[in-house]
Design a protein around this motif. Structure first.
Motif, PDB file in Angstrom:
ATOM      1  N   MET A 134      -2.850  61.522  22.190  1.00  0.00           N
ATOM      2  CA  MET A 134      -2.591  62.135  20.892  1.00  0.00           C
ATOM      3  C   MET A 134      -2.839  63.640  20.954  1.00  0.00           C
ATOM      4  SD  MET A 134      -1.609  61.605  17.830  1.00  0.00           S
ATOM      5  CE  MET A 134      -1.635  62.324  16.204  1.00  0.00           C
ATOM      6  N   ARG A 135      -3.938  64.037  21.600  1.00  0.00           N
ATOM      7  CA  ARG A 135      -4.257  65.451  21.703  1.00  0.00           C
ATOM      8  C   ARG A 135      -3.186  66.194  22.503  1.00  0.00           C
ATOM      9  NH1 ARG A 135     -10.155  66.676  23.784  1.00  0.00           N
ATOM     10  NH2 ARG A 135     -10.529  65.439  21.886  1.00  0.00           N
ATOM     11  N   SER A 136      -2.672  65.556  23.580  1.00  0.00           N
ATOM     12  CA  SER A 136      -1.646  66.207  24.391  1.00  0.00           C
ATOM     13  C   SER A 136      -0.368  66.404  23.603  1.00  0.00           C
ATOM     14  CB  SER A 136      -1.380  65.379  25.651  1.00  0.00           C
ATOM     15  OG  SER A 136      -0.912  64.086  25.321  1.00  0.00           O
ATOM     16  N   ARG A 137      -0.028  65.437  22.749  1.00  0.00           N
ATOM     17  CA  ARG A 137       1.178  65.584  21.937  1.00  0.00           C
ATOM     18  C   ARG A 137       1.038  66.740  20.953  1.00  0.00           C
ATOM     19  NH1 ARG A 137       2.564  59.239  20.414  1.00  0.00           N
ATOM     20  NH2 ARG A 137       2.967  58.537  22.574  1.00  0.00           N
ATOM     21  N   LEU A 138      -0.144  66.864  20.366  1.00  0.00           N
ATOM     22  CA  LEU A 138      -0.368  67.981  19.449  1.00  0.00           C
ATOM     23  C   LEU A 138      -0.287  69.313  20.189  1.00  0.00           C
ATOM     24  CD1 LEU A 138      -3.313  66.568  17.288  1.00  0.00           C
ATOM     25  CD2 LEU A 138      -0.920  66.822  16.619  1.00  0.00           C
ATOM     26  N   PHE A 139      -0.810  69.335  21.417  1.00  0.00           N
ATOM     27  CA  PHE A 139      -0.750  70.554  22.219  1.00  0.00           C
ATOM     28  C   PHE A 139       0.699  70.925  22.527  1.00  0.00           C
ATOM     29  CE2 PHE A 139      -0.769  72.783  26.301  1.00  0.00           C
ATOM     30  CZ  PHE A 139      -1.638  73.827  26.009  1.00  0.00           C
ATOM     31  N   ASP A 140       1.508  69.926  22.901  1.00  0.00           N
ATOM     32  CA  ASP A 140       2.922  70.191  23.189  1.00  0.00           C
ATOM     33  C   ASP A 140       3.643  70.690  21.944  1.00  0.00           C
ATOM     34  OD1 ASP A 140       2.577  69.471  25.788  1.00  0.00           O
ATOM     35  OD2 ASP A 140       3.341  67.434  25.550  1.00  0.00           O
ATOM     36  N   ALA A 141       3.343  70.055  20.805  1.00  0.00           N
ATOM     37  CA  ALA A 141       3.986  70.481  19.561  1.00  0.00           C
ATOM     38  C   ALA A 141       3.607  71.920  19.216  1.00  0.00           C
ATOM     39  CB  ALA A 141       3.592  69.537  18.425  1.00  0.00           C
ATOM     40  N   ALA A 142       2.329  72.271  19.444  1.00  0.00           N
ATOM     41  CA  ALA A 142       1.894  73.641  19.175  1.00  0.00           C
ATOM     42  C   ALA A 142       2.603  74.622  20.101  1.00  0.00           C
ATOM     43  CB  ALA A 142       0.375  73.741  19.338  1.00  0.00           C
ATOM     44  N   GLY A 143       2.784  74.238  21.366  1.00  0.00           N
ATOM     45  CA  GLY A 143       3.500  75.108  22.297  1.00  0.00           C
ATOM     46  C   GLY A 143       4.934  75.336  21.888  1.00  0.00           C
ATOM     47  N   VAL A 144       5.592  74.260  21.463  1.00  0.00           N
ATOM     48  CA  VAL A 144       6.981  74.387  21.011  1.00  0.00           C
ATOM     49  C   VAL A 144       7.057  75.264  19.768  1.00  0.00           C
ATOM     50  CG1 VAL A 144       8.932  73.114  20.047  1.00  0.00           C
ATOM     51  CG2 VAL A 144       7.701  72.208  22.024  1.00  0.00           C
ATOM     52  N   ALA A 145       6.083  75.141  18.890  1.00  0.00           N
ATOM     53  CA  ALA A 145       6.050  75.967  17.686  1.00  0.00           C
ATOM     54  C   ALA A 145       5.909  77.439  18.052  1.00  0.00           C
ATOM     55  CB  ALA A 145       4.894  75.525  16.785  1.00  0.00           C
ATOM     56  N   CYS A 146       5.096  77.731  19.064  1.00  0.00           N
ATOM     57  CA  CYS A 146       4.947  79.119  19.509  1.00  0.00           C
ATOM     58  C   CYS A 146       6.256  79.666  20.076  1.00  0.00           C
ATOM     59  CB  CYS A 146       3.840  79.213  20.560  1.00  0.00           C
ATOM     60  SG  CYS A 146       2.179  78.925  19.902  1.00  0.00           S
ATOM     61  N   VAL A 147       6.963  78.840  20.859  1.00  0.00           N
ATOM     62  CA  VAL A 147       8.242  79.286  21.423  1.00  0.00           C
ATOM     63  C   VAL A 147       9.253  79.530  20.309  1.00  0.00           C
ATOM     64  CG1 VAL A 147      10.177  78.611  22.889  1.00  0.00           C
ATOM     65  CG2 VAL A 147       7.833  78.121  23.608  1.00  0.00           C
ATOM     66  N   LEU A 148       9.275  78.636  19.334  1.00  0.00           N
ATOM     67  CA  LEU A 148      10.186  78.830  18.203  1.00  0.00           C
ATOM     68  C   LEU A 148       9.829  80.083  17.412  1.00  0.00           C
ATOM     69  CD1 LEU A 148      10.580  75.143  16.938  1.00  0.00           C
ATOM     70  CD2 LEU A 148      12.226  76.522  18.235  1.00  0.00           C
ATOM     71  N   ALA A 149       8.528  80.407  17.348  1.00  0.00           N
ATOM     72  CA  ALA A 149       8.114  81.633  16.666  1.00  0.00           C
ATOM     73  C   ALA A 149       8.631  82.853  17.417  1.00  0.00           C
ATOM     74  CB  ALA A 149       6.594  81.667  16.554  1.00  0.00           C
ATOM     75  N   LEU A 150       8.574  82.808  18.768  1.00  0.00           N
ATOM     76  CA  LEU A 150       9.137  83.907  19.556  1.00  0.00           C
ATOM     77  C   LEU A 150      10.634  84.045  19.307  1.00  0.00           C
ATOM     78  CD1 LEU A 150       7.324  83.371  22.997  1.00  0.00           C
ATOM     79  CD2 LEU A 150       6.818  85.110  21.269  1.00  0.00           C
ATOM     80  N   LEU A 151      11.296  82.901  19.221  1.00  0.00           N
ATOM     81  CA  LEU A 151      12.732  82.919  18.959  1.00  0.00           C
ATOM     82  C   LEU A 151      13.022  83.509  17.585  1.00  0.00           C
ATOM     83  CD1 LEU A 151      15.399  82.013  20.298  1.00  0.00           C
ATOM     84  CD2 LEU A 151      15.166  79.855  19.069  1.00  0.00           C
ATOM     85  N   TYR A 152      12.160  83.214  16.625  1.00  0.00           N
ATOM     86  CA  TYR A 152      12.352  83.739  15.264  1.00  0.00           C
ATOM     87  C   TYR A 152      12.223  85.265  15.252  1.00  0.00           C
ATOM     88  CZ  TYR A 152      11.528  84.566  10.294  1.00  0.00           C
ATOM     89  OH  TYR A 152      11.595  85.039   9.012  1.00  0.00           O
ATOM     90  N   LEU A 153      11.318  85.776  16.099  1.00  0.00           N
ATOM     91  CA  LEU A 153      11.143  87.230  16.156  1.00  0.00           C
ATOM     92  C   LEU A 153      12.394  87.918  16.680  1.00  0.00           C
ATOM     93  CD1 LEU A 153       7.486  87.446  17.549  1.00  0.00           C
ATOM     94  CD2 LEU A 153       8.262  87.819  15.192  1.00  0.00           C
ATOM     95  N   GLU A 154      13.206  87.194  17.456  1.00  0.00           N
ATOM     96  CA  GLU A 154      14.417  87.782  18.027  1.00  0.00           C
ATOM     97  C   GLU A 154      15.669  87.452  17.215  1.00  0.00           C
ATOM     98  OE1 GLU A 154      14.040  88.288  22.741  1.00  0.00           O
ATOM     99  OE2 GLU A 154      14.264  86.207  22.120  1.00  0.00           O
ATOM    100  N   ARG A 155      15.509  86.910  16.039  1.00  0.00           N
ATOM    101  CA  ARG A 155      16.669  86.425  15.290  1.00  0.00           C
ATOM    102  C   ARG A 155      17.641  87.550  14.939  1.00  0.00           C
ATOM    103  NH1 ARG A 155      12.649  87.293  11.749  1.00  0.00           N
ATOM    104  NH2 ARG A 155      13.136  88.077   9.648  1.00  0.00           N
ATOM    105  N   HIS A 156      17.134  88.780  14.760  1.00  0.00           N
ATOM    106  CA  HIS A 156      18.022  89.906  14.407  1.00  0.00           C
ATOM    107  C   HIS A 156      18.737  90.470  15.624  1.00  0.00           C
ATOM    108  CE1 HIS A 156      16.357  89.807  10.411  1.00  0.00           C
ATOM    109  NE2 HIS A 156      15.136  90.073  10.858  1.00  0.00           N
ATOM    110  N   LEU A 157      18.254  90.127  16.839  1.00  0.00           N
ATOM    111  CA  LEU A 157      18.849  90.665  18.058  1.00  0.00           C
ATOM    112  C   LEU A 157      19.741  89.663  18.769  1.00  0.00           C
ATOM    113  CD1 LEU A 157      15.654  92.412  19.499  1.00  0.00           C
ATOM    114  CD2 LEU A 157      17.467  93.428  18.103  1.00  0.00           C
TER     115      LEU A 157
END
Length: 354
Positions: A1-24
């Motif tokens: 369960m903890r590993s799944r939460l960790f993976d989900a948090a990692g994916v959320a961070c990557v999506l946040a990086l992608l959001y920062l580049e949305r204008h470019l």
């Protein structure tokens, strides 16, 4: 369960990086980046397919719009997962090679777009990629080492369990063989005198009953080991030499063992008990057993001598083997054999505390 939460948090961070580049980034790049991030949710269960998908999407992304983006960190995460989680290191090396090819592509893209020097991008991104691969390999090595330690621990536990079962088997042999020998001798004696001396026959029957009850008690105590600690506490009775007095054999004990620990006292008891069993079986009717206990300088010597013909059928049977192993467990010495003039003798010495 903890590993799944960790993976989900990692994916959320990557999506946040992608959001920062949305204008470019155009919409196709955003879609590809989102797909790369979502693939990482399965990286632990399917590291190689996830790496293949992420690598392929990264190539498509560069083909659509030649540029290195923050979301390309998914390539490093996918490579890390293959090295760490896949059971074959070969796939980790292949994943590292694919990431190295990606480093070369990133350097060429940045060089052709005039946004950076080829060698600068190649060295920086290459160093980061190599560091991630080495970190994954280090974690993999440690994980395999811990797994090997756990496997060794489990193997030792199985060996200890096997030794315990062997000890229980010897204990049961001691209890059953001795008690049955006593009961058989007493039953034969009762059948012989039942007509001429009913009182002696009744006494023999009482001895049979008492021996049977004692045997059942001892068996419950031994088998309690298999039922867990609570059952062992309930059956705490420790056998003593005085318990052997009603065996129907002429037994004489000279000397004293003094204060003994539980394991030492049980060993002495079983040596004397097995000597009595051998006497009852092989020494013939009317035989007697003399037991001498001598304690000095931290050592207890046990000598059990019967006055039979001086032979024990099956001398290396379970009885003598069990006595030998018990004595060896304490680091003592053991010997058994006929004596001059007739009789059979068991000699054992064990170190004792105090």
């Amino acid at each position: 369960m903890r590993s799944r939460l960790f993976d989900a948090a990692g994916v959320a961070c990557v999506l946040a990086l992608l959001y920062l580049e949305r204008h470019l980034a155009p919409v196709p790049i955003l879609v590809i980046g989102t797909a790369m991030a979502l693939c990482l949710l399965l990286r632990r269960a399917y590291p190689v397919p996830v790496a293949a998908a992420v690598y392929g999407l990264a190539v498509v992304q560069v083909a659509v719009r030649p540029a290195v983006r923050m979301v390309d960190v998914c390539v490093l995460i996918a490579m890390y997962s293959v090295v760490k989680y896949h059971r074959r290191l070969l796939w980790g090396i292949v994943a590292g090679g694919g990431a190295a090819a990606g480093v070369l592509i990133a350097a060429l893209v940045e060089w052709r777009s005039d946004t950076g020097s080829f060698w600068t991008v190649f060295s920086v991104v290459g160093a980061v990629t190599a560091t991630v691969w080495a970190s994954a390999y280090s974690v993999r090595t440690r994980r395999l080492y811990i797994a090997s330690l756990e496997e060794e621990r489990d193997q030792l536990a199985r060996l200890m369990a096997a030794d315990e079962r062997a000890a229980i088997a010897r204990e049961l042999h001691d209890v059953i063989a001795h008690s049955l020998s006593v009961m058989i001798v007493q039953a034969d004696g009762a059948a012989y005198v039942v007509q001429t001396s009913p009182a002696e026959a009744r006494q023999a029957l009482d001895t049979i009953a008492a021996t049977g009850r004692a045997a059942l008690t001892d068996m419950r105590r031994v088998l309690a080991v298999l039922r867990g600690p609570s059952a062992v506490v309930e059956e705490r009775r420790r056998p003593r030499l005085a318990d052997l007095a009603e065996s129907g054999l002429a037994l004489r004990i000279e000397g004293s063992a003094g204060e003994l620990g539980a394991a030492e006292e049980l060993t002495v008891f079983r040596i004397v008990q097995e000597s009595m069993t051998n006497t009852l079986r092989h020494a013939g009717a009317g035989a007697s057993l003399l037991v001498r206990l001598e304690r000095s300088d931290g050592t207890l010597a046990i000598t059990a001598t019967d006055d039979g013909p001086g032979s024990v059928a099956g001398a290396e049977g379970h009885g003598l083997i069990g006595m030998r192993e018990r004595v060896a467990m304490h680091g003592g010495t053991f010997a058994a054999g006929p004596v001059d003039g007739g009789g059979w003798q068991v000699r054992a010495t064990i170190p004792v505390s105090g």
